[in-house]
Design a protein around this motif. Structure first.
Motif, PDB file in Angstrom:
ATOM      1  N   GLN A  25       0.922  -1.139  -0.094  1.00  0.00           N
ATOM      2  CA  GLN A  25      -0.016   0.142  -0.023  1.00  0.00           C
ATOM      3  C   GLN A  25       1.006   1.342  -0.151  1.00  0.00           C
ATOM      4  O   GLN A  25       1.644   1.319   0.682  1.00  0.00           O
ATOM      5  CB  GLN A  25      -0.811  -0.114   1.311  1.00  0.00           C
ATOM      6  N   PRO A  26       0.635   2.083  -1.109  1.00  0.00           N
ATOM      7  CA  PRO A  26       1.738   3.119  -1.208  1.00  0.00           C
ATOM      8  C   PRO A  26       1.957   4.242  -0.036  1.00  0.00           C
ATOM      9  O   PRO A  26       3.023   4.365   0.432  1.00  0.00           O
ATOM     10  CB  PRO A  26       1.363   3.884  -2.493  1.00  0.00           C
ATOM     11  N   ALA A  27       0.928   4.665   0.445  1.00  0.00           N
ATOM     12  CA  ALA A  27       0.903   5.600   1.586  1.00  0.00           C
ATOM     13  C   ALA A  27       1.592   4.959   2.839  1.00  0.00           C
ATOM     14  O   ALA A  27       2.157   5.544   3.691  1.00  0.00           O
ATOM     15  CB  ALA A  27      -0.359   6.198   1.901  1.00  0.00           C
ATOM     16  N   ALA A  28       1.222   3.561   2.924  1.00  0.00           N
ATOM     17  CA  ALA A  28       1.829   2.888   4.050  1.00  0.00           C
ATOM     18  C   ALA A  28       3.400   2.594   3.890  1.00  0.00           C
ATOM     19  O   ALA A  28       4.141   3.020   4.957  1.00  0.00           O
ATOM     20  CB  ALA A  28       1.079   1.449   4.065  1.00  0.00           C
ATOM     21  N   GLU A  29       3.757   2.366   2.870  1.00  0.00           N
ATOM     22  CA  GLU A  29       5.018   2.250   2.379  1.00  0.00           C
ATOM     23  C   GLU A  29       5.812   3.743   2.802  1.00  0.00           C
ATOM     24  O   GLU A  29       7.003   3.694   3.304  1.00  0.00           O
ATOM     25  CB  GLU A  29       5.539   2.120   0.989  1.00  0.00           C
ATOM     26  N   ALA A  30       5.308   4.778   2.443  1.00  0.00           N
ATOM     27  CA  ALA A  30       5.732   6.006   2.920  1.00  0.00           C
ATOM     28  C   ALA A  30       5.830   6.581   4.198  1.00  0.00           C
ATOM     29  O   ALA A  30       6.843   7.001   4.797  1.00  0.00           O
ATOM     30  CB  ALA A  30       5.121   7.308   1.859  1.00  0.00           C
ATOM     31  N   THR A  31       4.826   6.132   4.909  1.00  0.00           N
ATOM     32  CA  THR A  31       4.639   6.320   6.376  1.00  0.00           C
ATOM     33  C   THR A  31       5.649   5.313   7.162  1.00  0.00           C
ATOM     34  O   THR A  31       6.420   5.768   7.928  1.00  0.00           O
ATOM     35  CB  THR A  31       3.284   5.853   6.713  1.00  0.00           C
ATOM     36  N   THR A  32       6.040   4.219   6.648  1.00  0.00           N
ATOM     37  CA  THR A  32       7.115   3.169   7.223  1.00  0.00           C
ATOM     38  C   THR A  32       8.288   3.698   6.958  1.00  0.00           C
ATOM     39  O   THR A  32       9.330   3.808   7.762  1.00  0.00           O
ATOM     40  CB  THR A  32       7.035   2.108   6.737  1.00  0.00           C
ATOM     41  N   ALA A  33       8.580   4.513   5.711  1.00  0.00           N
ATOM     42  CA  ALA A  33       9.858   4.991   5.443  1.00  0.00           C
ATOM     43  C   ALA A  33      10.053   6.240   6.492  1.00  0.00           C
ATOM     44  O   ALA A  33      11.062   6.467   7.021  1.00  0.00           O
ATOM     45  CB  ALA A  33       9.895   5.370   4.057  1.00  0.00           C
ATOM     46  N   HIS A  34       9.039   7.142   6.898  1.00  0.00           N
ATOM     47  CA  HIS A  34       9.263   8.119   7.628  1.00  0.00           C
ATOM     48  C   HIS A  34       9.511   7.595   9.057  1.00  0.00           C
ATOM     49  O   HIS A  34      10.327   8.170   9.721  1.00  0.00           O
ATOM     50  CB  HIS A  34       7.875   8.812   7.543  1.00  0.00           C
ATOM     51  N   MET A  35       8.920   6.602   9.411  1.00  0.00           N
ATOM     52  CA  MET A  35       9.237   5.795  10.661  1.00  0.00           C
ATOM     53  C   MET A  35      10.565   5.584  10.834  1.00  0.00           C
ATOM     54  O   MET A  35      11.417   5.739  11.614  1.00  0.00           O
ATOM     55  CB  MET A  35       8.171   4.867  11.221  1.00  0.00           C
ATOM     56  N   LEU A  36      11.392   4.746   9.905  1.00  0.00           N
ATOM     57  CA  LEU A  36      12.480   4.454   9.787  1.00  0.00           C
ATOM     58  C   LEU A  36      13.509   5.387   9.839  1.00  0.00           C
ATOM     59  O   LEU A  36      14.427   5.556  10.347  1.00  0.00           O
ATOM     60  CB  LEU A  36      12.712   3.867   8.452  1.00  0.00           C
ATOM     61  N   VAL A  67      12.841   8.517  11.223  1.00  0.00           N
ATOM     62  CA  VAL A  67      12.551   8.917  12.691  1.00  0.00           C
ATOM     63  C   VAL A  67      13.418   8.245  13.576  1.00  0.00           C
ATOM     64  O   VAL A  67      14.017   8.619  14.603  1.00  0.00           O
ATOM     65  CB  VAL A  67      11.252   9.010  13.005  1.00  0.00           C
ATOM     66  N   LYS A  68      13.462   6.754  13.568  1.00  0.00           N
ATOM     67  CA  LYS A  68      14.345   5.819  14.086  1.00  0.00           C
ATOM     68  C   LYS A  68      15.560   6.291  14.002  1.00  0.00           C
ATOM     69  O   LYS A  68      16.189   6.314  15.407  1.00  0.00           O
ATOM     70  CB  LYS A  68      13.965   4.653  13.561  1.00  0.00           C
ATOM     71  N   GLN A  69      16.147   6.729  13.108  1.00  0.00           N
ATOM     72  CA  GLN A  69      17.660   7.073  12.945  1.00  0.00           C
ATOM     73  C   GLN A  69      17.813   8.477  13.953  1.00  0.00           C
ATOM     74  O   GLN A  69      18.854   8.435  14.570  1.00  0.00           O
ATOM     75  CB  GLN A  69      18.027   7.258  11.417  1.00  0.00           C
ATOM     76  N   LEU A  70      16.743   9.210  13.938  1.00  0.00           N
ATOM     77  CA  LEU A  70      17.038  10.551  14.500  1.00  0.00           C
ATOM     78  C   LEU A  70      16.942  10.302  15.976  1.00  0.00           C
ATOM     79  O   LEU A  70      17.374  11.310  16.775  1.00  0.00           O
ATOM     80  CB  LEU A  70      15.885  11.404  14.136  1.00  0.00           C
ATOM     81  N   THR A  71      16.236   9.521  16.499  1.00  0.00           N
ATOM     82  CA  THR A  71      15.982   9.195  17.817  1.00  0.00           C
ATOM     83  C   THR A  71      16.802   8.237  18.706  1.00  0.00           C
ATOM     84  O   THR A  71      16.406   7.954  19.917  1.00  0.00           O
ATOM     85  CB  THR A  71      14.364   9.142  18.138  1.00  0.00           C
ATOM     86  N   GLU A  72      17.252   7.509  17.835  1.00  0.00           N
ATOM     87  CA  GLU A  72      17.962   6.184  18.320  1.00  0.00           C
ATOM     88  C   GLU A  72      19.078   6.627  19.226  1.00  0.00           C
ATOM     89  O   GLU A  72      19.354   5.920  20.439  1.00  0.00           O
ATOM     90  CB  GLU A  72      18.512   5.145  17.388  1.00  0.00           C
ATOM     91  N   SER A  75      13.676   2.134  20.617  1.00  0.00           N
ATOM     92  CA  SER A  75      13.163   3.108  20.036  1.00  0.00           C
ATOM     93  C   SER A  75      11.793   3.205  20.004  1.00  0.00           C
ATOM     94  O   SER A  75      11.180   2.006  19.580  1.00  0.00           O
ATOM     95  CB  SER A  75      13.696   3.130  18.417  1.00  0.00           C
ATOM     96  N   ALA A  76      11.095   4.427  20.329  1.00  0.00           N
ATOM     97  CA  ALA A  76       9.532   4.266  20.343  1.00  0.00           C
ATOM     98  C   ALA A  76       8.969   4.037  19.037  1.00  0.00           C
ATOM     99  O   ALA A  76       8.035   3.865  18.765  1.00  0.00           O
ATOM    100  CB  ALA A  76       9.145   5.359  21.282  1.00  0.00           C
ATOM    101  N   GLN A  77       9.782   4.436  18.062  1.00  0.00           N
ATOM    102  CA  GLN A  77       9.241   4.433  16.568  1.00  0.00           C
ATOM    103  C   GLN A  77       9.702   3.153  15.791  1.00  0.00           C
ATOM    104  O   GLN A  77       9.715   3.573  14.621  1.00  0.00           O
ATOM    105  CB  GLN A  77       9.692   5.870  15.859  1.00  0.00           C
ATOM    106  N   GLU A  78      10.062   2.126  16.564  1.00  0.00           N
ATOM    107  CA  GLU A  78      10.382   1.075  15.919  1.00  0.00           C
ATOM    108  C   GLU A  78       9.481   0.489  14.946  1.00  0.00           C
ATOM    109  O   GLU A  78       8.463  -0.128  15.422  1.00  0.00           O
ATOM    110  CB  GLU A  78      10.873  -0.146  16.936  1.00  0.00           C
ATOM    111  N   PRO A  79       9.805   0.671  13.450  1.00  0.00           N
ATOM    112  CA  PRO A  79       8.600   0.109  12.789  1.00  0.00           C
ATOM    113  C   PRO A  79       8.734  -1.527  12.443  1.00  0.00           C
ATOM    114  O   PRO A  79       9.933  -2.108  12.725  1.00  0.00           O
ATOM    115  CB  PRO A  79       9.170   0.761  11.133  1.00  0.00           C
ATOM    116  N   LYS A  80       7.716  -2.248  12.475  1.00  0.00           N
ATOM    117  CA  LYS A  80       7.770  -3.600  12.195  1.00  0.00           C
ATOM    118  C   LYS A  80       7.997  -3.969  10.825  1.00  0.00           C
ATOM    119  O   LYS A  80       7.613  -3.176  10.032  1.00  0.00           O
ATOM    120  CB  LYS A  80       6.516  -4.162  12.834  1.00  0.00           C
ATOM    121  N   GLY A  81       8.257  -5.326  10.590  1.00  0.00           N
ATOM    122  CA  GLY A  81       8.122  -5.798   9.071  1.00  0.00           C
ATOM    123  C   GLY A  81       9.541  -5.656   8.450  1.00  0.00           C
ATOM    124  O   GLY A  81      10.495  -5.339   9.118  1.00  0.00           O
ATOM    125  N   PRO A  82       9.508  -6.591   7.601  1.00  0.00           N
ATOM    126  CA  PRO A  82      10.893  -6.975   6.899  1.00  0.00           C
ATOM    127  C   PRO A  82      11.551  -5.683   5.885  1.00  0.00           C
ATOM    128  O   PRO A  82      12.607  -5.760   5.688  1.00  0.00           O
ATOM    129  CB  PRO A  82      10.680  -8.143   6.023  1.00  0.00           C
TER     130      PRO A  82
END
Lengths: 343, 293
Positions: free
Chosen positions: A184-195, A197-202, A212-219
């Protein structure tokens, strides 16, 4: 055969009428047709003309109506989410579709749950205590940058949902992961955003010894790859998120900016250009759109819509340059030149 | 030229505190040599500070780290800082000193089979070039491209210790607005250094453009004495383990930010950090920084 001709004529007329209804009356398309839009999606056979959209205050060509069924379905879900006054009802209405594997339902379910989680964390939940709406409004009333309207909106949309056992709906992150894995495209973009943010807050997570509070799940864990896939949908939500990510995307490129070594002055202009294209292609950019409210908290002129906001903010840096940037993005999207979009 | 500010960060022993200097002018993208050696003995575990003129990618930083290691014929960890871009990397260099190669016999010392890896502050291999910017921001505690410092009104939060992002965030928006900056115009990943009423300081990063929850702690904070702390106020242990080392760096970059970094380590490693932006001392250590080793 002669007896069949009238019947055939009726069928043809019915088909034309149904098509016309779809184009002009379908809720999603109807909403999109009111938005200032630009160009024809490459997958669609579109009519276009130029007109002024009073609603958005911009001189922009009217956009084609999408015929792709996925696009229409996503627009329907988006419309339902944007107009829902009670997210309990919204979530209840799509939970079965999400469970049945509808990736669009999964994504918008995660969006609704995330909105309420985020809003409640911001305004209501404090350690050992959940504020009442009156307490939250009192708290907001002495903080000029907090919108009391938003406090009320979050409460109205979310309090019934938040009072429920969350296991009834599942976790927002898990629904997002399922939608992302389904492409799902918007989901892909949202997960990219979370990734990102994870770098920014780790670093903060490490300092406090927590995950990390923003740890995205999935492969799928490469944010740039996710965006490169997502942008091919030309989904306006994806285009908006790409705009939002311009600061970190610039940092991930392997070529330094040509004219401005630090690049700091160009990020927001790039952001605005992507947002302008997103508005043109169907994103809700009305004065009540969520992103415009975020940009404006108590600061924008009355009745200003999103495109007017972009024009006003860009004016200082030169709206003409912004249009050129937006034109460049449009042309690359239309040419399917994914590798040239800086992702 | 207008004095616009200095950010200075020092990892040093007490005896070297007198080296600290300040200054900085807006002069486009310029590196200013500060008169102290830009490569000194190893900091801890042979960490050395070095600079490169225009490193941008991980490959650039690795090449610069290997070059620095070759120049002293010694493997180790090199903190490589770009003079032109707001990027830095730790580069772990391996290799063996060339045998029987000494200046006295006409041979310039070098490493055999030298190889390098760009690493984060935690020692993990960097997986993307964007981590170069993150590390740079972690080292300098501000965005070298545009250092932004705000004072939080006590009506929002009086201390960083025990604070919540949800309480601090609206205060950052307000403080930025007081400076004429709309938070939404800052790029995602922008760093803002926040001063609290009780003297604590902390860096926050912009994470999204939504009306709520758009500021998160970046993982860098100090108590009123300039000591690095975590969210609970506990002192962060010195990550350095032993040894001597050093190096220094000082520079100016355009867009309203100038900064300075001095790193000198001798026998007792202690971290002192001074940050001055727009002529104002933002972080000033009093007595102790990070110690003991």
């Amino acid at each position: 055969m002669k007896t069949l001709q009238p019947l055939l004529g009726v069928l043809v007329l019915t088909a034309i009428a149904a098509g016309a209804y779809l184009v002009f009356q379908h809720p999603a398309v109807n909403r999109l047709s009111k938005a200032p839009t630009a160009r024809a999606d490459s997958k669609t056979n579109v009519r276009s003309n130029t007109a002024t959209s009073e609603r958005h205050g911009a001189v922009l060509p009217l956009r084609s109506s999408p015929t792709d069924t996925n696009t229409i379905r996503r627009a329907e879900y988006r419309k339902k989410l944007e107009t829902a006054s009670n997210y309990y009802d919204f979530v209840s209405s799509i939970i079965e579709s999400a469970r049945a594997g509808d990736s669009d339902a999964q994504y918008y379910l995660s969006e609704a749950l995330n909105y309420c989680n985020r809003g409640y964390r911001a305004y209501f939940e404090r350690p050992g205590h959940t504020r009442t709406v009156d307490e939250a409004l009192q708290w907001a009333s002495v903080r000029p940058t907090v919108s009391m309207d938003d406090v009320r909106t979050v409460y109205e949309k979310c309090h019934r949902l938040q009072e429920m056992d969350p296991s009834k709906w599942g976790l927002a992150d898990e629904w997002l992961a399922r939608a992302t894995n389904a492409g799902q495209p918007a989901a892909e973009a949202t997960t990219a955003h979370m990734l990102f943010v994870k770098q920014l807050t780790e670093r903060a997570a490490a300092a406090d010894g927590r995950a990390s509070a923003q740890e995205p799940k999935g492969p799928r864990q490469d944010p740039n790859a996710l965006l490169r896939t997502a942008v091919q949908s030309k989904d306006p939500e994806v285009l908006f998120k790409i705009g939002e990510l311009q600061g970190v995307l610039a940092d991930s490129r392997d070529q330094p900016p040509e004219s401005d070594p630090t690049g700091s002055s160009t990020h927001f202009e790039d952001t605005l250009a992507w947002w302008l294209v997103a508005c043109e292609r169907g994103l809700d950019c009305s004065e009540n759109s969520s992103w415009h409210k975020s940009a404006c908290t108590n600061q924008c002129p009355p009745r200003e819509n999103g495109v007017e906001y972009i024009r006003r903010v860009a004016h200082e840096s030169n709206f003409y340059d912004l249009e050129l940037r937006a034109k460049d993005i449009r042309e690359k999207l239309d040419a399917n030149a994914w590798d040239e979009l800086g992702l | 030229m207008e004095l616009i500010g200095v950010v200075r960060k020092t990892l040093t022993s007490r005896r070297w505190k007198s080296w600290l200097v300040s200054g900085g002018y807006s002069a486009g993208v310029v590196f200013v040599s500060c008169g102290v050696p830009d490569q000194a003995m190893a900091l801890n575990g042979f960490t050395q500070v070095t600079t490169c003129a225009s490193c941008y990618t991980r490959a650039d930083f690795v090449a610069s780290g290997i070059q620095a290691a070759n120049s002293i014929a010694r493997p180790g960890t090199f903190l490589v800082i770009s003079n032109t871009y707001a990027r830095s990397a730790f580069v772990a260099v391996t290799g063996e000193p060339a045998p029987n190669c000494y200046p006295s016999n006409g041979c310039n010392p070098y490493l055999i089979n030298a190889a390098g890896t760009a690493e984060t502050q935690g020692g993990a291999a960097m997986t993307s070039d964007s981590q170069l910017s993150l590390l740079d921001q972690g080292i300098f505690a501000v965005d070298r491209k545009s250092p932004t410092v705000v004072t939080l009104s006590p009506q929002y939060q009086t201390s960083f210790i025990g604070s919540l992002d949800e309480e601090v965030g609206p205060g950052i928006d307000q403080a930025l607005a007081n400076k004429g900056i709309n938070w939404i115009t800052l790029p995602l990943g922008a760093i803002v250094l926040v001063k609290f009423q009780d003297g604590t300081r902390a860096a926050f990063v912009k994470t999204n453009s939504q009306i709520t929850d758009h500021w998160a702690w970046f993982g860098v904070a100090w108590n009123a004495n300039g000591q690095p702390i975590n969210r609970g106020g506990g002192l962060i242990q010195n990550p350095n383990t032993s040894g001597t080392g050093g190096g220094s760096f000082r520079g100016v970059i355009s867009h309203g930010g100038s900064w300075e970094l001095d790193i000198v380590g001798v026998d007792l490693c202690t971290m002192y950090e001074t940050i001055i932006v727009d002529g104002e001392v933002v972080v000033q250590p009093h007595d102790t920084g990070w110690e003991p080793c």
